[in-house]
Design an enzyme around this catalytic site. Structure first.
Site, PDB file in Angstrom:
ATOM      1  N   ASP A  57      60.362 -36.952  49.629  1.00  0.00           N
ATOM      2  CA  ASP A  57      60.791 -35.560  49.728  1.00  0.00           C
ATOM      3  C   ASP A  57      59.722 -34.734  50.445  1.00  0.00           C
ATOM      4  O   ASP A  57      59.075 -35.224  51.361  1.00  0.00           O
ATOM      5  CB  ASP A  57      61.058 -35.020  48.312  1.00  0.00           C
ATOM      6  CG  ASP A  57      62.158 -33.988  48.279  1.00  0.00           C
ATOM      7  OD1 ASP A  57      61.921 -32.861  48.765  1.00  0.00           O
ATOM      8  OD2 ASP A  57      63.254 -34.280  47.766  1.00  0.00           O
ATOM      9  N   HIS A  91      60.631 -28.171  46.883  1.00  0.00           N
ATOM     10  CA  HIS A  91      61.813 -29.002  46.645  1.00  0.00           C
ATOM     11  C   HIS A  91      61.463 -30.332  45.990  1.00  0.00           C
ATOM     12  O   HIS A  91      62.050 -30.719  44.973  1.00  0.00           O
ATOM     13  CB  HIS A  91      62.529 -29.237  47.971  1.00  0.00           C
ATOM     14  CG  HIS A  91      63.835 -29.958  47.852  1.00  0.00           C
ATOM     15  ND1 HIS A  91      63.933 -31.329  47.923  1.00  0.00           N
ATOM     16  CD2 HIS A  91      65.097 -29.503  47.661  1.00  0.00           C
ATOM     17  CE1 HIS A  91      65.197 -31.688  47.793  1.00  0.00           C
ATOM     18  NE2 HIS A  91      65.931 -30.601  47.632  1.00  0.00           N
ATOM     19  N   SER A 255      71.090 -32.567  46.173  1.00  0.00           N
ATOM     20  CA  SER A 255      69.712 -32.969  45.869  1.00  0.00           C
ATOM     21  C   SER A 255      69.517 -33.071  44.365  1.00  0.00           C
ATOM     22  O   SER A 255      68.996 -34.064  43.843  1.00  0.00           O
ATOM     23  CB  SER A 255      68.716 -31.941  46.418  1.00  0.00           C
ATOM     24  OG  SER A 255      68.449 -32.114  47.764  1.00  0.00           O
TER      25      SER A 255
END
Length: 410
Positions: A57, A91, A255
């Site tokens: 990520d 994130h 996600s």
């Protein structure tokens, strides 16, 4: 040429922020799916202990209250370790917390709080193109290949975009090593795009995850098609607002669904450490909530909503043959079957965010994160899934019809 990858659930922020050190109710009460999935009951059997999850990520900050002691920084292969703990977006850290967060200090509680995270920071949208930092940052395919050579059993990828020759080869390599790869299908559903599933979710040997909301309806933003394998919660879920790590915000996307699906697999693998990737995958498929035939998946929710509890509460659960790939037909190959052991023992184009358009299998393009804001789902992509029973209805113009879709070989 560098791959243009992006998170497929880029933090689409809605609502008000929640301070991580406030009362636990401020954040954890927002994790509606923990009660729905009966997390407390599952944790009496398994917390994910002993399982390592590679999170590919934007990087993972190991110093948030939820992740202290949870991130195995020293286990990132040196060749791809550049800034693996410097999250440039927030994130990757959010995904790691959803998987293995401890909930300390009122922070996010992971579905598999006993699991450990191995962080990978890859070149995704958000890094300045052509910058020295971008040039030093590994591409997704490099991280996948590197993770395949470690003892991490699960590779979680809340990223998505277009096809890459190197990435496809890396996925096949990881499959040959017996890794369970889980990826976001993307946020290009009817509410936001053309519906096409992103890569790496569309590659063979990767489990593609769609998103459902708190009513267990597949969201309008969730991509759909023949490469959707399972569905998991993906709306109204707290995540870091940004890379300052000061507050959480309400977020959503495929996600988040991918992180929760990865945690579900970690719970099962921890309870059954001798199982192979084939057995873990089969158990996820067999126990998923659905009403359509298992051999005829829905293009919106695949084999159904993940329910690890159904495996954990059955001490005599039979996961089948260790050397038989339950998705052999869809995968079009036998790499996972040949790996038959638990995983513990070309030029690509730039990747982009979850809002990237996927023109279809075999097309060139990029990868992105799978995040999107919560949207109403009263259209032809709507699928309601009951956790306990397994009811599923496709709503078309107010009429309910069974969701049954033929699935092409991958």
């Amino acid at each position: 040429m560098r791959a243009a990858s992006a998170v497929v659930g880029a933090l689409a922020v809605v609502g008000v922020g929640f301070a991580p050190n406030a009362a636990a109710d401020d954040v954890q009460s927002k994790q509606w799916y923990l009660d729905q999935m009966q997390a407390e009951k599952m944790w009496k059997v398994s917390t994910g202990k002993g399982v390592k999850v590679a999170v590919i990520d934007t990087g993972v900050n190991p110093n948030t209250p939820s992740l202290k002691g949870q991130v195995l920084v020293d286990e990132v292969p040196k060749a791809v370790s550049y800034h693996s703990t410097v999250d440039f977006d927030g994130h990757g850290t959010s995904m790691a917390e959803l998987i293995a967060g401890t909930g300390a200090g009122g922070s996010l509680k992971g579905l598999a709080p006993g699991a450990k995270i191995v962080p990978y920071r890859v070149d995704l949208k958000g890094l300045k193109v052509g910058s020295a930092e971008q040039k030093k940052t590994p591409e997704p395919w490099q991280a996948i290949r590197a993770a395949a050579d470690t003892d991490a059993q699960i590779i979680s990828m809340s990223i998505g975009g277009y096809v890459s020759t190197e990435e496809e080869a890396a996925v096949k390599y990881a499959a040959s090593k017996g890794k369970l790869m889980i990826a976001a299908v993307g946020n290009s559903g009817t509410g936001t795009g053309d519906g096409n599933v992103d890569y790496p979710a569309a590659y063979p040997y990767v489990i593609g995850i769609a998103a459902v909301d708190s009513s267990f309806t597949v969201t309008k933003f969730s991509a759909y098609g023949n490469y959707v394998d399972l569905a998991a919660p993906g709306t109204g879920i707290p995540g870091w607002c940004d890379a300052t790590f000061h507050t959480y915000c309400d977020t959503g996307g495929t996600s988040q669904a991918t992180a929760i699906a990865s945690a579900s697999a970690a719970l099962i693998w921890s309870a059954h450490p001798d199982w192979t990737v084939n057995q873990v995958t089969r158990s996820l498929i067999d126990t998923a909530s659905r009403t359509w035939p298992a051999n005829d998946p829905s293009k919106y929710a695949g084999y159904g909503f993940v329910r690890p509890r159904m495996v954990l509460e059955n001490a005599k659960y039979d996961a089948g043959a260790p050397n038989v790939d339950p998705l052999a037909k869809e995968n079009g190959g036998n790499l996972l079957a040949k790996s038959a052991s638990s995983s513990s023992s070309a030029t690509s184009t730039p990747s982009s965010s979850a809002t990237s358009k996927n023109p279809g299998k075999g097309s060139a393009g990029g990868t992105s994160a799978a995040g999107s804001s919560t949207e109403s789902s009263n259209d032809s992509n709507t699928l309601w899934i009951a956790l306990g029973g397994a009811a599923a209805v496709l709503v078309i113009g107010g009429a309910g019809v069974a969701v049954v879709r033929a699935r092409r070989a991958r």
